[in-house]
Structures are given as structure tokens and as C-alpha cells.
Design a protein around this motif. Structure first.
Motif, short mmCIF file in Angstrom:
data_model
loop_
_atom_site.label_atom_id
_atom_site.label_comp_id
_atom_site.label_asym_id
_atom_site.label_seq_id
_atom_site.Cartn_x
_atom_site.Cartn_y
_atom_site.Cartn_z
N ASP A 86 -13.10 -28.56 -5.89
CA ASP A 86 -12.48 -27.24 -6.07
C ASP A 86 -11.50 -27.30 -7.24
OD1 ASP A 86 -13.75 -26.08 -3.76
OD2 ASP A 86 -12.40 -27.30 -2.55
N THR A 87 -11.54 -26.29 -8.11
CA THR A 87 -10.63 -26.20 -9.24
C THR A 87 -9.98 -24.83 -9.26
OG1 THR A 87 -12.22 -25.28 -10.82
CG2 THR A 87 -12.23 -27.67 -10.55
N GLU A 88 -9.02 -24.65 -10.18
CA GLU A 88 -8.33 -23.36 -10.27
C GLU A 88 -9.28 -22.24 -10.68
OE1 GLU A 88 -6.68 -23.96 -14.84
OE2 GLU A 88 -5.36 -24.38 -13.16
N ASP A 89 -10.41 -22.63 -11.33
CA ASP A 89 -11.38 -21.62 -11.77
C ASP A 89 -12.53 -21.43 -10.78
OD1 ASP A 89 -9.94 -21.42 -14.19
OD2 ASP A 89 -10.95 -23.21 -14.91
N GLY A 90 -12.49 -22.12 -9.66
CA GLY A 90 -13.56 -22.03 -8.67
C GLY A 90 -13.97 -23.40 -8.18
N PHE A 91 -15.02 -23.95 -8.79
CA PHE A 91 -15.42 -25.32 -8.42
C PHE A 91 -16.21 -25.92 -9.57
CE2 PHE A 91 -19.05 -22.70 -7.12
CZ PHE A 91 -20.14 -23.43 -7.58
N THR A 92 -16.39 -27.22 -9.51
CA THR A 92 -17.26 -27.91 -10.43
C THR A 92 -18.05 -28.96 -9.64
OG1 THR A 92 -17.39 -29.07 -12.56
CG2 THR A 92 -15.61 -29.71 -11.08
N LEU A 93 -19.17 -29.33 -10.17
CA LEU A 93 -20.03 -30.34 -9.55
C LEU A 93 -20.20 -31.51 -10.50
CD1 LEU A 93 -22.60 -27.77 -8.21
CD2 LEU A 93 -21.40 -29.36 -6.73
N GLU A 94 -20.16 -32.70 -9.95
CA GLU A 94 -20.41 -33.87 -10.80
C GLU A 94 -21.29 -34.85 -10.03
OE1 GLU A 94 -16.53 -36.67 -9.89
OE2 GLU A 94 -16.66 -35.61 -11.80
N LYS A 95 -22.08 -35.60 -10.79
CA LYS A 95 -22.97 -36.60 -10.19
C LYS A 95 -22.15 -37.78 -9.71
CE LYS A 95 -27.61 -38.36 -11.09
NZ LYS A 95 -28.23 -37.48 -10.10
#
Length: 482
Positions: free
Chosen positions: A472-481
């Protein structure tokens, strides 16, 4: 460059002894155990310093010691030699113990992008015979130089000899406790009488330069011939001998932890004065502690310090740790908790997510360095390594209307100091997220909005089972391998 000099007790402009070049000695690890994360914070700090000095135009000559003999438990003259004690526990000889734990230092430095003292990336499989070429000095390689220094101090009237040891007479030094402003009388009251203390010792604060192989040390495994008999060096003489042998009797910067202020660094300074007739170090830099949840100093001696592999086993990336350590000034005590690491990871991943968006906009064109932003970046570095300020410069640049390719090129240039693998992470080819993973991530977001946390956790587990991590980030979310 302006840095906090412990002797001046304030931030001062750095004026090199030789124009444009700085000589640096780093107090390095005692290699009897795997470094704990508190040790590692210091080496990230000094790596940032090294990189910042190069980035701002200095030439740097730096060395770091590896203590492989003579460092006593609890820093007492008559304690147990940490290397020999560990050798006894593991049923090995002391050099094998030292060699093994030096290899773990190289592994940890390589994972965290900590340069060798020479300024090169660390090869974790480097032959140990190459250590000196990369700027590491092993104490056992400088025993002749230590003996020569003790002889010089003896000639200059700063030592005395007992049945058990050769001591430095601290009463011969003005301002011996210059780091703490403590009087010798106060020091005398504060020095704990050790079991088996030398009855011929004149002052409780006097410290060992050379320990004879008698009494409790008659079977000490590591020993050398000397003018005072068979024995081994005290811990403090090691740093004085290595630093001045390589860098000269005057050098610019000496780094260490604040735990060195009461004892180790006053003793080093005293030895240099006793040998050369003057102090050797122009600027003393000290980093503050890393603390745990209970605010207790993390100490491998007490068995409470987590190692780098242990922290990484919790699912963190080495760059999460580097980001956390870099973002808090070296003079500030840092609480090392899972929450602080989560925050660092989220900030780092959010930064990379923004860079990837800009990378897509740039059409992979090479840009130019934005000089106005570079000047701001350097200004923050020169302000006592204000890395949090440099991160603010990056944040401002990311929000700017500059060309995407220029933003990327400038931030990649800044990463010569931070070394968070920003280019590699931004331009990774395997970051196209499969549609079904994105669908699971969006379903998790909706579950959280509906306060169905059980379903949200299930979706996260499904994502992770497919080899991805959702952050979860301030802009929503990110995905990483993973």
C-alpha cells in the motif's frame, strides 16, 4: 562540506589537510560474530559519507580496520579476547573464526551496496588476501607497527611496565577526556575494578598497550615476540597503528560510534600524542545508536542484535534497510522496528512506482542532468549529510513539469550517493504485472473499503502465492515480484 565534529561539538566546514583530498579512517568490526543490524547502520552512514564526498568533488583515501585480535569483552583490559572466546565456543582456531566472519562482512556489504574502503563494489567472494588492496586493514597484519608505536611512546615517557602489561599513563595527557569533558577524578570513580586487575597499575584509567603472556593470558593462542616479552597488543593501539601507518601521522576524518567516546577514542588520541607529540585526527565523526522497541542498544555481545539475514527473512529487501538508514541522519538515534522498516519499504516502493511511470512517459530517451536540482541536492549533502533533505529534493523533482527523461537522468545521478538501485528497479523488464494479479489486487482494495479484512487478507495471500507482493502506498498500491 560541513560535518559535526565531536571535538568542536558543532557542525564545522571541512578543510582538508591537502586541498581537494580527504583521508578517512573508519573504526570497523571486530570479526568474532556476524555483524548485527546496529553495526551495519554505521557502515551505511559512512558509505553515504564516502559517496557524498566523491559526488561533491573530493578525492577520498579511506581505510577500515578489521579487528581480529585483542578486543576484550566489555572493552576491559583484562576481559576475554572476543576472537579467542568465539574460537573456543566453536572449536576452531582464532584465524579461522576471523576469516569466516570477515566473509560475512563482505556478504552483508555487498547486499547493501556498501562500497569497499577503496570505493569499489564489494565482491562477496573476494579472496581474503585481497582485503588490503580494497582498503581493509587486519589488526594481525600490523603488529610490528603497533610494537614500534609502543616503543616510541616508551621513549617519550608516556608508558610504564608491570609484571603483566605495558600501560599508557593517562595522567601525562592534557585534556585526556576531551570527548566527554570528564575529569580524571570522575573517570577514576567511574572505572569498575575488574576481577584480576593488575595491582601494579597506577591509575584506574591507564590502559594496556601490550599484554604479556602471563597469568590468565599465559595460554593466549595469538601472541608475538616484543621488547616486553611474548604477548599481544591492546585493542586501542591497533587503531592508532593502522590509521597512522597507512594515512600518516596527520589525517582528516576518523569515524566511529558514540560508544567509542568514553574510552576507545580518548585512548587512540592519547596514543597518537604520545607517539608523535600531537593529535593525528582533524575531525571526529560519531554515529548514534540503533535501538529496538525497548530503546535498548542492539548489541551482539548481549545476543539481542538481529543480523542482516534475519531481517531479510522477514520479507524485506536489502534496499528497504538501506533506505531507512540513509533517510535518518547519522547523529540521530534510530528506532529499528518492523513498523519503521515497513515505512521505509513503502516509501522506497512508492518512489520506484513513480519513476516507472515517468520512464514510460520518457519513451526510454536519455535526458540531461537538471543543474538547479543538482545544486539543491548538493546543498543538502553539504549540510551535515542531510539525506532526508535530498529525498525532499527528489520528491519536488518528481512533481515538477520537467521533461520525463531529464527527471530520470537527474535522479539516477543522485543515486550515485544513495545507491538504492533506482535505475535497475525502474527499468526492470519483468515488471509487467499479469492481469489476474492486478484483478486480485483491485479486489483486495474493494474488500478493504468494505472493511472485509478477512477477504482482504485472503486476496493478499493469493497474490503472494503467485510470487508477487502488494504494498500500500499514498497513491494506492504497487505490486512487485518477490
Amino acid at each position: 562540506m560541513k560535518l559535526y565534529n565531536t571535538l568542536d561539538k558543532k557542525v564545522v566546514p571541512i578543510k582538508p589537510l591537502k586541498k581537494g583530498k580527504l583521508t578517512i579512517y573508519n573504526c570497523g568490526p571486530t570479526v568474532y560474530f556476524r555483524m548485527h543490524i546496529g553495526n551495519i547502520r554505521a557502515y551505511v552512514n559512512w558509505d553515504i559519507l564516502h559517496r557524498a564526498l566523491i559526488y561533491t568533488g573530493y578525492k577520498v583515501e579511506r581505510i577500515m580496520n578489521l579487528t581480529d585480535v585483542g578486543h576484550m569483552s566489555k572493552d576491559e583490559d583484562f576481559g576475554e579476547d572476543k576472537i579467542e572466546l568465539q574460537a573456543l565456543k566453536e572449536g576452531k582456531d582464532p584465524i579461522s573464526i576471523a576469516n569466516y566472519y570477515i566473509s560475512t562482512v563482505l556478504e552483508d556489504f555487498a547486499k547493501l551496496n556498501i562500497l569497499s574502503p577503496k570505493g569499489n563494489p564489494v565482491d562477496p567472494n573476494m579472496p581474503l588476501e585481497k582485503l588490503e588492496e580494497e582498503g581493509w586493514t587486519r589488526a594481525t597484519g600490523y603488529v610490528d607497527e603497533m610494537i614500534a608505536m609502543v616503543k616510541k611512546m616508551e621513549e617519550n615517557g608516556y608508558t610504564y611496565e608491570t609484571t603483566q602489561a605495558v600501560y599508557f599513563d593517562v595522567t601525562k595527557i592534557d585534556n585526556y577526556n576531551i570527548f566527554t569533558n570528564q575529569s580524571l577524578e570522575e573517570k577514576q570513580e567511574g572505572v569498575r575494578e575488574e576481577v584480576g586487575v593488575d595491582p601494579e597499575k597506577k591509575h584506574p584509567a591507564d590502559f594496556v598497550l601490550w599484554m604479556k603472556r602471563v597469568g590468565k593470558y599465559k595460554d593466549h593462542t595469538m601472541h608475538w615476540n616484543s621488547p616486553w616479552g611474548d604477548g599481544f597488543p591492546g585493542w586501542h593501539i591497533e587503531c592508532s597503528a593502522m590509521s597512522t601507518s597507512v594515512l600518516g601521522e596527520y589525517f582528516d576524518i576518523h569515524t566511529g560510534g558514540i560508544d567509542h567516546l568514553p574510552l576507545h577514542h580518548p585512548n587512540e588520541r592519547a596514543q597518537n600524542i604520545g607517539t608523535f607529540g600531537h593529535p593525528s585526527v582533524k575531525y571526529w565523526l560519531h554515529n548514534d545508536f540503533l535501538t529496538g522497541v525497548e530503546d535498548s542498544k542492539l548489541s551482539k555481545s548481549a545476543g539481542t542484535g538481529a543480523s542482516l539475514p534475519e531481517v531479510l527473512s522477514l520479507g524485506f529487501d536489502p534496499m528497504d534497510i538501506r533506505y531507512l538508514f540513509a533517510s535518518v541522519n547519522y547523529r540521530v538515534q534510530l528506532r529499528f522496528t518492523k513498523e519503521s522498516l515497513d515505512g521505509a519499504r513503502n516509501a522506497r516502493v512508492s518512489l520506484i512506482s513513480k519513476l516507472r511511470n515517468i520512464y514510460r512517459e520518457s519513451n526510454q530517451k536519455e535526458g540531461e542532468i537538471l543543474e538547479d536540482y543538482k545544486r539543491q541536492f548538493i546543498k543538502e549533502l553539504e549540510n551535515n549529510l542531510n539525506v532526508s533533505g535530498t529525498l525532499a529534493v527528489i520528491s519536488g523533482l518528481l512533481k515538477s513539469k520537467e521533461k520525463p527523461e531529464d527527471i530520470l537522468t537527474t535522479i539516477y545521478d543522485f543515486d550515485k550517493v544513495l545507491d538504492l538501485n533506482l535505475r535497475e528497479e525502474t527499468e526492470r523488464k519483468d515488471m509487467d504485472i499479469p492481469e489476474d494479479i492486478l484483478k486480485l489486487a483491485n479486489e483486495r482494495v474493494e474488500a478493504r473499503k468494505a472493511k472485509d479484512f478477512e477477504l482482504a487478507d485472503k486476496k493478499r495471500e493469493q497474490i503472494e502465492s503467485r510470487g508477487y507482493r502488494m504494498i500500500d502506498t499514498e497513491d494506492g498500491f504497487t505490486l512487485e515480484k518477490i
